[in-house]
Design a protein around this motif. Sequence first.
Motif, mmCIF file in Angstrom:
data_model
loop_
_atom_site.group_PDB
_atom_site.id
_atom_site.type_symbol
_atom_site.label_atom_id
_atom_site.label_comp_id
_atom_site.label_asym_id
_atom_site.label_seq_id
_atom_site.Cartn_x
_atom_site.Cartn_y
_atom_site.Cartn_z
ATOM 1 N N ALA A 141 0.859 -1.186 0.000
ATOM 2 C CA ALA A 141 0.000 0.000 0.000
ATOM 3 C C ALA A 141 0.893 1.233 0.000
ATOM 4 C CB ALA A 141 -0.912 0.002 1.217
ATOM 5 N N ASP A 142 0.826 2.008 -1.080
ATOM 6 C CA ASP A 142 1.584 3.257 -1.159
ATOM 7 C C ASP A 142 0.751 4.344 -0.485
ATOM 8 O OD1 ASP A 142 2.764 5.674 -1.788
ATOM 9 O OD2 ASP A 142 3.294 5.106 -3.835
ATOM 10 N N GLU A 143 1.144 4.681 0.739
ATOM 11 C CA GLU A 143 0.409 5.683 1.530
ATOM 12 C C GLU A 143 1.238 6.952 1.704
ATOM 13 O OE1 GLU A 143 -2.628 5.268 3.609
ATOM 14 O OE2 GLU A 143 -2.971 3.098 3.596
ATOM 15 N N ILE A 144 2.067 7.256 0.698
ATOM 16 C CA ILE A 144 2.894 8.465 0.778
ATOM 17 C C ILE A 144 2.018 9.696 0.991
ATOM 18 C CG2 ILE A 144 4.613 9.875 -0.400
ATOM 19 C CD1 ILE A 144 5.562 6.999 0.269
ATOM 20 N N GLN A 145 0.936 9.811 0.205
ATOM 21 C CA GLN A 145 0.065 10.982 0.305
ATOM 22 C C GLN A 145 -1.106 10.778 1.255
ATOM 23 O OE1 GLN A 145 -2.013 14.256 -2.728
ATOM 24 N NE2 GLN A 145 -0.326 12.985 -3.404
ATOM 25 N N THR A 146 -1.606 9.552 1.360
ATOM 26 C CA THR A 146 -2.768 9.295 2.211
ATOM 27 C C THR A 146 -2.404 9.124 3.681
ATOM 28 O OG1 THR A 146 -2.546 6.934 1.724
ATOM 29 C CG2 THR A 146 -4.100 8.180 0.389
ATOM 30 N N GLY A 147 -1.163 8.711 3.957
ATOM 31 C CA GLY A 147 -0.774 8.388 5.324
ATOM 32 C C GLY A 147 -0.703 9.596 6.232
ATOM 33 N N ALA A 148 -0.407 9.341 7.490
ATOM 34 C CA ALA A 148 -0.327 10.396 8.512
ATOM 35 C C ALA A 148 -1.653 11.106 8.683
ATOM 36 C CB ALA A 148 0.796 11.383 8.207
ATOM 37 N N GLY A 149 -2.751 10.329 8.621
ATOM 38 C CA GLY A 149 -4.043 10.833 9.066
ATOM 39 C C GLY A 149 -4.860 11.636 8.089
ATOM 40 N N ARG A 150 -4.415 11.810 6.865
ATOM 41 C CA ARG A 150 -5.138 12.663 5.913
ATOM 42 C C ARG A 150 -6.553 12.163 5.653
ATOM 43 N NH1 ARG A 150 -6.289 17.438 4.109
ATOM 44 N NH2 ARG A 150 -4.194 17.906 4.878
ATOM 45 N N THR A 151 -6.759 10.854 5.640
ATOM 46 C CA THR A 151 -8.062 10.308 5.249
ATOM 47 C C THR A 151 -8.980 9.993 6.428
ATOM 48 O OG1 THR A 151 -7.314 8.005 5.230
ATOM 49 C CG2 THR A 151 -7.004 9.292 3.200
ATOM 50 N N GLY A 152 -8.577 10.326 7.643
ATOM 51 C CA GLY A 152 -9.423 10.083 8.810
ATOM 52 C C GLY A 152 -9.014 8.889 9.640
ATOM 53 N N THR A 153 -8.119 8.069 9.097
ATOM 54 C CA THR A 153 -7.423 7.025 9.861
ATOM 55 C C THR A 153 -5.941 7.236 9.573
ATOM 56 O OG1 THR A 153 -7.849 5.522 7.995
ATOM 57 C CG2 THR A 153 -9.253 5.291 9.954
ATOM 58 N N TRP A 154 -5.079 6.714 10.443
ATOM 59 C CA TRP A 154 -3.654 6.996 10.221
ATOM 60 C C TRP A 154 -3.222 6.511 8.842
ATOM 61 C CZ3 TRP A 154 -0.460 10.315 12.211
ATOM 62 C CH2 TRP A 154 0.906 10.229 11.901
ATOM 63 N N PHE A 155 -3.677 5.302 8.454
ATOM 64 C CA PHE A 155 -3.471 4.774 7.112
ATOM 65 C C PHE A 155 -4.826 4.609 6.444
ATOM 66 C CE2 PHE A 155 0.154 3.031 9.557
ATOM 67 C CZ PHE A 155 1.200 3.570 8.822
ATOM 68 N N ALA A 156 -4.918 4.986 5.179
ATOM 69 C CA ALA A 156 -6.190 4.907 4.459
ATOM 70 C C ALA A 156 -6.675 3.467 4.326
ATOM 71 C CB ALA A 156 -6.050 5.539 3.078
ATOM 72 N N ILE A 157 -5.740 2.529 4.162
ATOM 73 C CA ILE A 157 -6.136 1.139 3.913
ATOM 74 C C ILE A 157 -6.880 0.536 5.104
ATOM 75 C CG2 ILE A 157 -4.020 -0.030 4.723
ATOM 76 C CD1 ILE A 157 -4.281 -1.712 2.054
ATOM 77 N N GLU A 158 -6.731 1.122 6.275
ATOM 78 C CA GLU A 158 -7.471 0.642 7.443
ATOM 79 C C GLU A 158 -8.971 0.623 7.187
ATOM 80 O OE1 GLU A 158 -6.335 2.456 11.274
ATOM 81 O OE2 GLU A 158 -4.713 3.433 10.169
ATOM 82 N N GLN A 159 -9.462 1.555 6.375
ATOM 83 C CA GLN A 159 -10.899 1.705 6.172
ATOM 84 C C GLN A 159 -11.483 0.630 5.266
ATOM 85 O OE1 GLN A 159 -12.117 5.904 5.572
ATOM 86 N NE2 GLN A 159 -10.035 6.459 6.178
ATOM 87 N N SER A 160 -10.614 -0.175 4.651
ATOM 88 C CA SER A 160 -11.084 -1.269 3.797
ATOM 89 C C SER A 160 -11.135 -2.596 4.542
ATOM 90 C CB SER A 160 -10.158 -1.414 2.591
ATOM 91 O OG SER A 160 -8.882 -1.893 3.001
ATOM 92 N N GLY A 161 -10.576 -2.636 5.759
ATOM 93 C CA GLY A 161 -10.496 -3.887 6.487
ATOM 94 C C GLY A 161 -9.375 -4.786 6.002
ATOM 95 N N VAL A 162 -8.497 -4.240 5.150
ATOM 96 C CA VAL A 162 -7.390 -5.011 4.572
ATOM 97 C C VAL A 162 -6.085 -4.637 5.262
ATOM 98 C CG1 VAL A 162 -5.981 -5.296 2.481
ATOM 99 C CG2 VAL A 162 -8.475 -5.310 2.327
ATOM 100 N N ALA A 163 -5.253 -5.623 5.512
ATOM 101 C CA ALA A 163 -3.894 -5.388 5.986
ATOM 102 C C ALA A 163 -2.939 -5.762 4.859
ATOM 103 C CB ALA A 163 -3.599 -6.209 7.240
ATOM 104 N N SER A 164 -2.251 -4.778 4.309
ATOM 105 C CA SER A 164 -1.253 -5.063 3.282
ATOM 106 C C SER A 164 -0.002 -5.626 3.954
ATOM 107 C CB SER A 164 -0.911 -3.796 2.503
ATOM 108 O OG SER A 164 -0.448 -2.787 3.377
ATOM 109 N N ASP A 165 0.879 -6.216 3.160
ATOM 110 C CA ASP A 165 2.116 -6.767 3.706
ATOM 111 C C ASP A 165 3.120 -5.672 4.016
ATOM 112 O OD1 ASP A 165 1.456 -9.659 3.373
ATOM 113 O OD2 ASP A 165 1.336 -9.038 1.273
ATOM 114 N N LEU A 166 3.151 -4.650 3.162
ATOM 115 C CA LEU A 166 4.044 -3.510 3.345
ATOM 116 C C LEU A 166 3.263 -2.224 3.116
ATOM 117 C CD1 LEU A 166 7.179 -4.693 1.275
ATOM 118 C CD2 LEU A 166 6.860 -4.878 3.754
#
Length: 432
Positions: free
Chosen positions: A243-268
């Motif tokens: 998950a490339d969270e360069i722009q979405t990470g650090a809370g921009r999307t309402g969770t620290w990582f955007a992928i959290e909102q999908s219920g998915v855990a990426s490997d990296l």
Amino acid sequence: MQREPNLTNAALMARRQAAIARGVGQSHEVFIAKGENAEIWDVEGKRYIDFAGGIAVLNTGHRHPAVIEAVKAQLDLYTHTCFQVLAYEPYVELAERINALAPGDFAKKTLFLSTGAEAVENAVKIARAYTKRSGVIAFTSGYHGRTLLTLGLTGKVAPYKIGFGPFPAEVFHAQFPNALHGVSVDDAMASIELVFKNDIEASRVAAIIIEPVQGEGGFNVAPPEFLQRLRALCDQHGIVLIADEIQTGAGRTGTWFAIEQSGVASDLITMAKSMAGGFPIAAVVGRAEVMDAPAPGGLGGTYAGSPIACAAALAVLDVFEQENLLERSRNLGQHLHARLNAMAAKQPCIAEVRGLGAMVAIELCRHGDVHQPDADLTKRIVQEATRRGLVLLSCGTYGNVIRILVPLTAADALVNEGLDILEASLVAALAI
């Protein structure tokens, strides 16, 4: 150091053009003199509201007091050793805290670097070391950086890739879902299967890399169903999901990582930008066994995870907790959507309002036709907004999207003032 008295933007632009390589673009012919939270003053004393945030770097605003205090304290201790030579505790503490924040019920480890592109490059290196495979699949309209490998991953030619090829081999692109433009989740999944049929067998693919919300690509949100099906596909074939969270990470999307909102855990996960409030640092965080695949000495960098940037990043984490900025991001996102949807109801040129949390954008088209992207109108709006004192950024494959990345710490009154300017600029640009 000698500086001219009574500096002007025009005079500095002339010096810039004479001294700096043409390939370094600049969105606005403005030179900053001071920044404070979500406001900027240029060298001529003009005030601007900042809806760009240094391209998603300033979620905690310009010069947040806690960040500045942490950096000043670190400056009094030491500024550099290279972590691989003499280690320091802030790097370790930051890794511990990032590991705790990353989604997934498994042990995690973290690597710090200096830039987002560096994080993506290292994530691919780690995936290749772990899988002993070489292929990488990315997505149309994705953006992953300006190095040769990350340009190869990037799914947009102009202006990033022109004249820089050839790019690294065994990088392939699948379709990113986009309901507005007729690309369904099924279509996107089928395009990956076509890569497996036409380009590289699944057993030689090391990684699939995806932005949960595309940044430069136009703030296209990956549907949770798509991310869930990607996870299942990667599990089926032993592929590392990045998950490339360069722009979405650090809370921009309402969770620290955007992928959290999908219920998915990426490997990296890769991150950078806002994680240190304006100081350069990047990270790769992920499954411990995957992160540990490279041999000692295979990862690192001279300035990677600098003590100053680590101190700033730790302060940013504290600010998010103390000021409840994740909730603020969600509330701000709701407000931005409401205001922009109200504009869209009056202006057929707004094809769509979209985003996740406070990562929100509008896509512009001609005559209400989503198949006619209006890059010219987009440019006029950005230029008019600058003239009126609002800093905006465009993006999108066709340059017809305006994105909003206002600091999460901006007051509601300031956000509304900026939105008023945006609406007035839209009306003025339509009249030209």
